[in-house]
Design a protein around this motif. Structure first.
Motif, PDB file in Angstrom:
ATOM      1  N   TYR A  23      20.447  -3.588 -25.050  1.00 46.23           N
ATOM      2  CA  TYR A  23      20.428  -2.930 -23.739  1.00 46.23           C
ATOM      3  C   TYR A  23      21.789  -2.294 -23.438  1.00 46.23           C
ATOM      4  N   TYR A  27      22.737   0.973 -20.179  1.00 47.10           N
ATOM      5  CA  TYR A  27      21.504   0.571 -19.495  1.00 47.10           C
ATOM      6  C   TYR A  27      21.830  -0.031 -18.133  1.00 47.10           C
ATOM      7  N   LEU A  41      15.386  -6.185 -18.971  1.00 47.95           N
ATOM      8  CA  LEU A  41      16.269  -7.176 -19.596  1.00 47.95           C
ATOM      9  C   LEU A  41      15.958  -8.568 -19.075  1.00 47.95           C
TER      10      LEU A  41
END
Length: 386
Positions: A23, A27, A41
């Motif tokens: 991620y 992100y 996530l």
């Protein structure tokens, strides 16, 4: 004395780090600037069991301790995705429920906290009370078999997408007439509960909120532990995990900033050589790295003491860890920005985006001044100064 992680803890660290890298900071910042949450996530961390590492196995958790949750918090932060609600939902709320909740509360909430399918915010801070817990003004009074709550809370994280909020209120002790603390599980859509957003100078997917409780009615089983006498022990059960996991996030953020700066200094060439070959760049980074590593040692000491049930020693270590890592993270981020020069202030290079968060770490969830008061009194034997 052993500073090595167990094989299981090492595997956990590697696995969480791999998840975080998939991620990454781009992100995290993208979600923050879009006004969105890190839902993907969070959901994947829950599915993989990372949110529940410290929850007992009989309730769907990993059966570990705060040490394991500390690893999760640090490693996600070290990849540039510091998930603040790890501190709130698994560290504070799940710990309180596991230690002091009724069996019905544990059975209902712990499995869902472990897999991430339920999110519970935590509300203790109030506008007028500040650091003085004894001045909390939110009051819960009996109403038949249930409760009615009135009051205000501030700086409440994640309540806009939480399912419940664990509220710290005060109830009247029948024997003495004094107001004593109690904790309540309140649905975030409860009638009488409203909120307004606080505008913050922090780049984060998690917003901060003011809560207004106006005759919020709750059933009797919303009281954590089932009795008012559970309130104070339950509350303190969550404070050390809060400080330890906040400290872990700060340590991870410091590592992240130094990693970005180190790679930049090793590859950015000016006048024919990398800038990292100059001591004016390398030495500040090295100094910051030392401070972060020293602070990390106190984080894991605090976690180990807490998991060993040595609560008084864990309290001292947790406060010291929070103090040390907040300063170390602030130094690391500032030094990383300086090493990047003008690039350090851009979003692209991913370090100035952390300035607000690391500065806030020196204030919340407990200020450095209150930690110094604590250490002065409980370690150095000085009289209480406040």
């Amino acid at each position: 004395m052993n500073f090595d992680l167990t094989p299981e803890q090492s595997d956990l660290r590697d696995a969480v780090s791999a998840l975080g890298r998939r991620y990454g900071h781009e992100y995290f910042i993208g979600k923050a600037k879009a006004g969105e949450h890190t839902t993907e996530l969070w959901a994947e961390a829950g599915k993989l069991g990372y949110l529940g590492v410290s929850i007992p196995t009989e309730y769907g958790g990993g059966g570990g301790g705060i040490t394991e949750l500390t690893i999760v918090c640090e490693e996600l932060s070290a990849t540039g995705s510091p998930l603040l609600l790890l501190v709130v939902s698994p560290a504070i709320v799940a710990t309180i429920l596991a230690k002091h909740g009724t069996e019905a509360q544990r059975a209902e909430f712990l499995p869902r906290l472990a897999d991430g399918s339920v999110l519970i915010a935590f509300a203790i801070t109030e506008p007028e009370a500040g650091s003085n817990f004894h001045r909390l003004g939110t009051v819960a009074r009996r109403d038949g078999d249930g409760w009615v709550l009135n009051g205000r809370k501030c700086f409440i994280s994640g309540v806009d997408h939480a399912d419940y909020v664990m509220v710290v209120a005060r109830t009247e002790d029948a024997a003495s007439g004094r107001l004593v603390p109690a904790l309540f599980l309140m649905p975030t859509d409860a009638p009488g509960l409203t909120r307004s957003k606080l505008d913050m100078e922090i780049v984060s997917p998690e917003s901060q909120w003011l809560l207004y409780l106006d005759d919020v009615r709750l059933p009797g089983d919303a009281l954590v532990g089932g009795g008012a006498d559970a309130g104070l022990p339950a509350l303190f059960a969550g404070l050390n995990p809060e400080r330890i996991t906040v400290a872990a996030m700060s340590a991870g953020t410091g590592r992240y900033a130094l990693d970005r700066a180190s790679r930049y200094a090793a590859t950015r060439s000016v006048w024919g050589r990398p800038i990292g070959t100059h001591q004016g760049v390398a030495h500040p980074l090295a100094h910051a790295a030392i401070q972060v590593e020293l602070a990390r040692l106190m984080v894991y000491k605090a976690a180990a003491l807490y998991d060993a049930g040595r609560d008084l020693e864990a309290g001292v270590a947790a406060n010291m860890a929070k103090y040390a890592t907040a300063d170390a993270a602030a130094l690391a981020v500032d030094t990383a920005i300086q090493a990047h020069g003008g690039n350090g202030m851009t979003t692209e290079y991913g370090v100035a985006t952390l300035l607000g968060a690391v500065r806030a770490g020196r204030i919340a969830p407990v200020s450095r001044e209150m930690i110094l008061n604590f250490v002065s009194q409980h370690v150095l034997g000085q009289e209480k100064s406040y």
